[in-house]
Design a protein around this motif. Structure first.
Motif, PDB file in Angstrom:
ATOM      1  N   TRP A 664       1.024  -1.245   0.017  1.00  0.00           N
ATOM      2  CA  TRP A 664       0.001  -0.223   0.059  1.00  0.00           C
ATOM      3  C   TRP A 664       1.019   1.327  -0.128  1.00  0.00           C
ATOM      4  O   TRP A 664       1.835   1.407   0.739  1.00  0.00           O
ATOM      5  N   ASP A 665       0.414   2.141  -0.725  1.00  0.00           N
ATOM      6  CA  ASP A 665       1.069   3.469  -0.827  1.00  0.00           C
ATOM      7  C   ASP A 665       0.537   4.516  -0.153  1.00  0.00           C
ATOM      8  O   ASP A 665      -0.768   4.768  -0.178  1.00  0.00           O
ATOM      9  N   GLN A 666       1.082   4.766   1.106  1.00  0.00           N
ATOM     10  CA  GLN A 666       0.210   5.779   2.137  1.00  0.00           C
ATOM     11  C   GLN A 666       0.075   7.023   1.581  1.00  0.00           C
ATOM     12  O   GLN A 666      -0.852   7.673   2.081  1.00  0.00           O
ATOM     13  N   GLU A 667       0.602   7.438   0.457  1.00  0.00           N
ATOM     14  CA  GLU A 667       0.393   8.846  -0.087  1.00  0.00           C
ATOM     15  C   GLU A 667      -0.777   8.810  -1.259  1.00  0.00           C
ATOM     16  O   GLU A 667      -1.295   9.804  -1.787  1.00  0.00           O
ATOM     17  N   ARG A 672      -6.452   2.833  -1.106  1.00  0.00           N
ATOM     18  CA  ARG A 672      -6.087   2.884   0.337  1.00  0.00           C
ATOM     19  C   ARG A 672      -6.696   1.721   0.937  1.00  0.00           C
ATOM     20  O   ARG A 672      -7.600   1.131   0.679  1.00  0.00           O
ATOM     21  N   ASN A 743     -10.690   4.351  -2.679  1.00  0.00           N
ATOM     22  CA  ASN A 743     -10.111   5.074  -1.383  1.00  0.00           C
ATOM     23  C   ASN A 743     -11.284   5.375  -0.670  1.00  0.00           C
ATOM     24  O   ASN A 743     -12.267   6.249  -0.923  1.00  0.00           O
TER      25      ASN A 743
END
Length: 927
Positions: A664-667, A672, A743
């Motif tokens: 997962w990319d937190q940005e 998400r 998201n």
């Protein structure tokens, strides 16, 4: 998925087709099977093949064979679909959830690899293309460039899923619309897997999955949550339904299209009432319908409210399979299997049906539907009169009073989308003596200077699965364009024209027939292969036109060849939306206004100054059919689908993460990790009664999943827009709610954020607003009120009217409701999919007592709600009703018994587990 059946009825047998041999389960071993409707035969085979003596027993099979067609449904069965089909808007959250479940299984001590599709899962990327560019030879390229820029993160994620999960394939962008790709390539009609032959069945994460019913494939739309469960081997729990037999007789007249037929059927079946029922077509008229017309009718099943709308298998089915490139072995299997099982069309037979409806196809006339519901059919010759009748309810100065110099029927109640404030536009008197509201505004664009007025057509789009799958209406549209072009007619300069076919095959036959130059001369350039306008991806209007509409509150129109015209769906600038056949879409682009009578008014003049009417350029059915036969061939389908999962260089060049769990990319603002499984344990938490709940929204009738969870554009000043801006996303890159369904932070802020939503807690305010009773009842956004209530530990309820949750099978309508802190929804009635989705997210669906409503009970939404009797579910039984006490601010109470709409034991299990995914997770870990 091959599995060993208990085979109580000795139904297991062998079917030889050519050199191949298949294990089959014969229906004629079950008493009563011969006279069952086609659709129930498919379900019966499903039970015979999956009989395990526990979840699926001989009693279930006997109950289906001995089905009492007149009884109300009360027998629960478990249906195991052969495959699952998704599109990217609904598919991304599915794969997000599966990726999250892999981690949750590991946290609970299980094997992450157990989270894998057990049935074939197919995803078609078709919802993401937006019409940023139209009327331009480069529009297709420009729109695809934008699509990849906006959706790069999502597409990388889906490519990861394609490598990480077994039996999961992705059809890349720019190929076609999911339902058309389904009928042209993915549908098997008869499955062969693990040595068995059995009916192809599917559930899909899009309500129009029913398009495949035209091929005789039983399938329907479910929420993404149910689809995930089906992928993981969970059967779909359902009651044996009532089946409506729809007899077709006669044949279509010249000038009548498949669109006209399906709008007529939609109107008939909405009036008849088919929500939760199967619809099945039979009779001599079925053979008169080409496969594409059957698919068009099947596609619109959600619009009439039925679970499916299915046609049996016949020679027309086989011819279509051959045309679309299926091999002869598969076609032979389909024929042999259908004839063995009594699933082959017998035009003279009438199965046991619960209810009967009939339509003589020769009585169908050209029609449109609108301005806000697919079932509101308008005969084309009455379209101008109908438009004038409804226009005052969309125009400020006609709201709540008469317009000077104009006469409007007093019974015209304001529609959703109207505004109660009064304004001051001068009415115009038309030449025929009747009046209508008019506000003429001068606009200058690069196409010149012109006047814009109420009712002008701002969008005329050939789009969507319903019609762009159908050569008869697509070729008719192209030939009408050819005739119009040759007579010197042009689309009006204020009309945004666009062509978004359902598959690349359309481009192939347009090329072969030499139709593109004529379409392009009228502005109908290719903009993409996808849902586009029908899903709300119509893209921006010219700035000058948009500004004129909004500055002057003009009620302009969209005309589209789609299946959905709900409020706020097509474009934020357009209030009135009409469904029409592709040739009529072009006709309205030429007319430029809904205030038009095609019989009495010319579309323009030719080079000699002669008036040109619609009848002068409408192509004859014979010419259309001849052109189709000369330009559509098997080789077009074979070429377009030979490497359908590979994609172009851009797809193949995406940087894709590797591994069985996702990094997962937190940005990321697109994908998400959701919070559904945070803190989950193997032990169930008992469900509780609801006390001290407040009303988040009080809503009226026909609130759609579009109202609850819009798919279209994100407004800059909305909670979702604010969130994106805070995360560094520029306004031009907001994309749509549909594209951001991976998201949950965006989607919860977008729940109940439709610009046309009317929350009756407020007076005359449209959009995602409510009152916060913790702050003295002040107006705020629904999201901000929800945050305040959740922080204070106050549960929430929604009050609704009839047909709550109609429209798309949008799981985010239920997910968002749950994440806002809503514990129960109380309505007069539900559409099927949304009710089950609410249960799938642990939200309790309740109904007012028969004949009662929020208004009849005197509820205005300011009350505090206590709901008792819910705890009975912990004891393994579902109460028929729970007791609701609504306490007003002055202390007086309203009490009533609400009907509990948990309809099956399986649904009770999901609710007790706090949701279907939690139920599946626990099942997999204990297994």
């Amino acid at each position: 998925m091959s599995q060993e059946s208990v085979n109580s009825f000795g139904a297991k047998d062998t079917l030889e087709v050519g050199d191949a041999s298949y294990e089959v389960f014969r229906l004629d071993k079950v008493e009563g099977s011969q006279t069952l409707p086609y659709s129930l035969k498919v379900l019966l085979e499903n039970l015979l093949r999956t009989e395990d003596g526990a979840n699926i027993t001989a009693d279930h099979i006997r109950a289906l064979g001995g089905w009492d067609e007149k009884a109300e449904p009360d027998t629960e069965i478990q249906f195991t679909p052969a495959r699952v089909i998704m599109q990217d808007f609904t598919g991304v959250p599915c794969i997000v959830d599966l990726a999250t479940m892999r981690e949750a299984v590991a946290d609970l001590g299980g094997d992450p690899a157990r989270i894998n599709p057990l049935a074939p899962a197919e995803l078609v990327i078709d919802h993401s293309v937006q019409i940023d560019s139209a009327g331009n030879p480069r529009s297709f390229q420009i729109n695809q460039d934008f699509e990849y820029q906006r959706n790069n993160e999502r597409y990388q994620f889906l490519r990861w899923g394609q490598t990480a999960f077994d039996d999961f394939v992705v059809v890349p962008p720019g190929t076609g619309i999911v339902h058309q790709v389904n009928i042209e390539r993915l549908a098997r009609v008869t499955m062969s897997r693990g040595g068995q032959a059995y009916p192809d069945t599917c559930v899909g994460t899009d309500s129009h999955t029913t398009m495949v019913n035209g091929l005789g494939v039983l399938g329907w739309g479910v929420g993404g949550i149910e689809a995930e469960a089906a992928m993981l081997g969970q059967p779909v729990s359902m009651l044996i339904p009532r089946v409506v037999g729809f007899k077709l007789t006669g044949s279509m007249n010249a000038g009548v299209t498949a669109t006209d037929v399906v709008l007529t059927i939609t109107e008939i079946l909405r009036k008849h009432g088919v929500v939760g029922k199967f619809v099945e077509f039979y009779g001599e008229g079925v053979g008169e319908l080409p496969l594409a017309n059957r698919a068009t009718i099947g596609n619109m099943s959600p619009e009439f409210g039925s679970t499916c709308a299915i046609f049996p298998i016949d020679d027309v089915t086989l011819d279509y399979l051959r045309l679309t490139g299926r091999d002869e072995e598969q076609v032979a299997l389909v024929e042999a299997y259908a004839k063995l099982q009594g699933m082959w069309l017998d035009p003279s037979a009438e199965a046991r049906y619960s209810e009967l409806v009939e339509l003589d196809l020769s009585t169908v006339v050209p029609s449109i539907a609108g301005p806000k519901r697919p079932q509101d059919r308008i005969v084309l010759t009455e379209a101008k009169e109908s438009f004038r009748k409804v226009l005052p309810t969309y125009v400020k100065n006609a709201e709540g009073g008469d317009v000077e110099g104009a006469s409007f029927p007093a019974s015209d109640a304001p529609a959703q989308g109207s505004d109660p404030e009064s304004g001051g536009a001068a009415p115009a008197t038309e030449g025929n003596g009747s009046s209508r509201p008019s506000r003429k505004v001068s606009v200058t664009t690069d196409k010149g200077t012109f006047e814009l007025d109420h009712g002008h057509v701002a969008i005329a789009s050939i789009t969507s699965c319903t019609n762009t799958s159908n050569p008869s209406v697509m070729m008719a549209a192209a030939m009408l364009a050819k005739n119009a072009n040759e007579r010197g007619l042009k689309a009006k300069p204020w009309v945004k024209t666009s062509m978004a076919p359902g598959s690349q095959v359309v481009t192939g036959y347009y090329d072969k027939a030499g139709m593109w130059p004529h379409l392009e001369a009228l502005g109908y350039h290719l903009v993409g292969y996808g849902c586009a306008t029908c899903i709300g991806n119509s893209g921006p209007l010219d700035d000058e036109i948009s500004q004129a509409i909004n500055d002057n509150d003009l009620s302009v129109s969209a005309v589209l060849s789609g299946n959905r015209n709900f409020e706020g769906r097509i474009s934020p600038d357009v209030k009135m939306n009409y469904l029409a056949s592709p040739p009529l879409v072009i006709a309205y682009a030429l007319a430029g206004t809904m205030d038009f009578d095609f019989d009495a008014e010319p579309l323009g003049q030719d080079s000699e100054g002669k008036d040109v009417y619609l009848k002068d350029i409408w192509p004859s059915p014979e010419d259309v059919e001849r052109t189709i036969s000369e330009s559509i061939s098997r080789d077009l389908f074979v070429a377009d689908y030979q490497d359908v999962f590979a994609g172009d260089e851009r797809w193949q060049g995406l940087q894709t993460p590797e591994g069985k769990t996702f990094a997962w990319d937190q940005e990321s603002t697109y994908v998400r990790k959701p919070s559904y499984f945070d803190g989950m344990t193997m032990e169930l938490t008992p469900v509780e009664d609801i006390s001290g709940a407040r009303v988040l929204a009080k809503l009226g009738d026909s609130v759609t999943t579009d109202h609850i969870s819009p798919a279209g554009s994100i407004k800059a000043d909305s909670p979702a827009g604010t969130y994106l801006a805070e995360h560094g996303v520029e306004r031009k890159d907001f994309n749509s709610y549909g594209s951001r369904r991976g998201n949950h932070e965006v989607m919860v802020r977008g729940t109940f954020a439709n610009i046309r939503l009317k929350n009756l807690l407020l007076d005359g305010v449209e959009g995602g607003y409510t009152r916060n009773f913790l702050a003295g009842g002040e107006q705020t956004t629904i999201y901000e009120a929800s945050e305040a209530y959740q922080e204070a530990g106050v549960p929430l309820v929604i009050l609704g009217g009839k047909e709550y949750g109609s429209g798309s099978s949008r799981d985010w309508a239920a997910k968002g409701t749950r994440l806002l802190g809503v514990k129960a929804v109380i309505t007069e009635s539900y559409e099927r999919i949304h009710r089950s989705n609410l249960i799938g997210m642990g939200v309790l669906p309740l109904q007012f007592p028969q004949g009662e409503s929020a208004d009849s009970l005197g509820l205005d939404g300011t009350e505090t709600f206590d709901i008792s009797g819910v705890t009975e579910l912990n004891e393994g039984r579902t109460p028929k009703t729970v007791h609701v006490t609504a306490t007003k601010e002055g202390g007086e109470t309203v009490e009533f018994d609400a009907v509990v709409r948990i309809d099956t034991p399986g649904e009770r299990d999901y609710y007790l587990n706090d949701g279907i995914l939690q139920y599946v997770l626990r099942s997999l870990v204990t297994a």
